[in-house]
Design an enzyme around this catalytic site. Structure first.
Site, PDB file in Angstrom:
ATOM      1  N   LYS A  54      44.965  36.830  38.143  1.00  0.00           N
ATOM      2  CA  LYS A  54      44.453  37.088  39.378  1.00  0.00           C
ATOM      3  C   LYS A  54      42.864  36.914  39.480  1.00  0.00           C
ATOM      4  O   LYS A  54      42.474  36.326  40.532  1.00  0.00           O
ATOM      5  CB  LYS A  54      44.606  38.498  39.778  1.00  0.00           C
ATOM      6  N   GLN A  98      44.955  47.776  37.911  1.00  0.00           N
ATOM      7  CA  GLN A  98      46.329  46.999  37.207  1.00  0.00           C
ATOM      8  C   GLN A  98      47.300  48.258  36.573  1.00  0.00           C
ATOM      9  O   GLN A  98      46.502  49.119  35.971  1.00  0.00           O
ATOM     10  CB  GLN A  98      45.730  45.939  36.359  1.00  0.00           C
ATOM     11  N   ASP A 121      45.968  46.328  47.045  1.00  0.00           N
ATOM     12  CA  ASP A 121      47.517  46.518  46.708  1.00  0.00           C
ATOM     13  C   ASP A 121      48.150  47.154  47.915  1.00  0.00           C
ATOM     14  O   ASP A 121      49.514  47.076  47.724  1.00  0.00           O
ATOM     15  CB  ASP A 121      47.292  47.410  45.340  1.00  0.00           C
TER      16      ASP A 121
END
Ligand code: NDP
Length: 296
Positions: A54, A98, A121
């Protein structure tokens, strides 16, 4: 194999190219690059690989990456404190924590602490609610990527019968919301669903997001259906004792029946990162009071 292979890598590259163009235009207009902060807690090797890729993709798109690597023993209070600092930091447009987090940290609490405007997200309850009610939201990257592939494959999906197998907050539920938003007729299946093969056999569109290697068999698939396989499962390879990646769908069987299918790897996976970049540049526009970029 009779099914067309849906090329997630090519689709993701196309999105990333467009994101890079939008980033360049944003920089010209505002004098700064969109910024994405990533937080990794602990040393889980798979999570570390995801976060690294990412970060790399962020740089390639011309965006700023702010990487925060915390030890496994980081307390919930310390993590919440970092999230607060990133919420207040004007250079940061997107915050990605994460998952999974270590067991001593309450994941829901951490997600709820992220500024919804920076929740790239799309996991914050405000964004989940906005998606469910049809308002502009930051949309979870993986289901958003699946929708992109479906629209690319089918054009309109209005009136199609879709079955989503899995009801997690990060894939199954938002996937169902997106499909309803496109006027598909949606069934959400899960571990308590009776006669799952029969339920799947009715579907023009099958989205498998279960986490069980090759669970969906070829004879579950209606001839001509489009199959999107979200699953990423590591299984032992027969020959050399190494491991290989397989999806939630028995690919070889399903590819004989479906009209189109995503491979694993190279299907949905690449779209997830592309949509993360897309969400970050969209968040940057909204936070700067600019209209959403037309190109994305
Ligand atoms: P979760 O474990 O959170 O959810 C799995 C879902 O599958 C649950 O709703 C569960 O039902 C359902 N399920 C489990 N067993 C069965 C069964 N036998 N029959 C029917 N349904 C069942 O997983 P995620 O949603 O997080 O992820 C799903 C898969 O997608 C995983 O393989 C994951 O690795 C992959 N993934 C891939 C991504 C990508 O970028 N390509 C990103 C995110 C995930 P119940 O709710 O009843 O327990």
């Amino acid at each position: 194999m009779t099914a067309r292979l849906i090329d997630g890598k090519a689709a993701a590259l196309d999105i990333r190219r467009r994101v890079a163009e939008v980033v360049a235009a944003f920089r010209t207009r505002t004098g700064r690059s969109p910024g994405l902060a990533t937080i990794l807690v602990g040393e889980d090797p798979a999570s570390a690989v995801y976060v690294r890729s990412k970060g790399k993709a962020t740089g390639e798109a011309g965006m700023e990456g702010f990487s925060h690597q915390l030890t496994e023993s980081t307390s919930e209070a310390q993590l919440l404190d970092l999230v607060e600092r990133l919420n207040a930091d004007d250079q940061v447009d997107g915050i990605l924590v994460q998952l999974p987090l270590p067991k001593h940290i309450d994941t829901d609490r951490v997600i709820a602490a992220i500024d919804p405007a920076k929740d790239v997200d799309g996991f914050h309850p405000v964004n989940a609610g906005r998606l469910a009610t049809g308002l502009d939201a930051l949309i979870p990257c993986t289901p958003f990527g699946c929708l992109h592939l479906l629209k690319q494959e089918l054009g309109s999906i209005a009136g199609k019968d879709a079955v989503v197998i899995g009801r997690s907050n990060i894939v199954g539920k938002p996937m169902a919301m997106l499909l309803i938003g496109e006027s598909a007729t949606v069934t959400i299946a899960h571990s308590k669903t009776r006669d799952l093969p029969d339920v799947v056999r009715r579907a023009d569109i099958v989205i498998a997001a279960v986490g069980r290697p090759e669970m969906v068999r070829g004879d579950w698939i209606k001839p001509g259906a489009v199959v999107i396989d979200v699953g990423i499962n590591r299984v032992p390879a027969a020959e050399d004792g190494k491991t290989r990646l397989v999806g939630d769908v028995a690919f070889d069987e399903a590819a004989k029946v479906a009209s189109a299918i995503t491979p694993v790897p190279g299907g949905v996976g690449p779209l997830t990162i592309a949509m993360l970049l897309r969400n970050t540049v969209v968040a940057a526009h909204r936070r700067s009071g600019l209209a959403d970029p037309q190109a994305l």
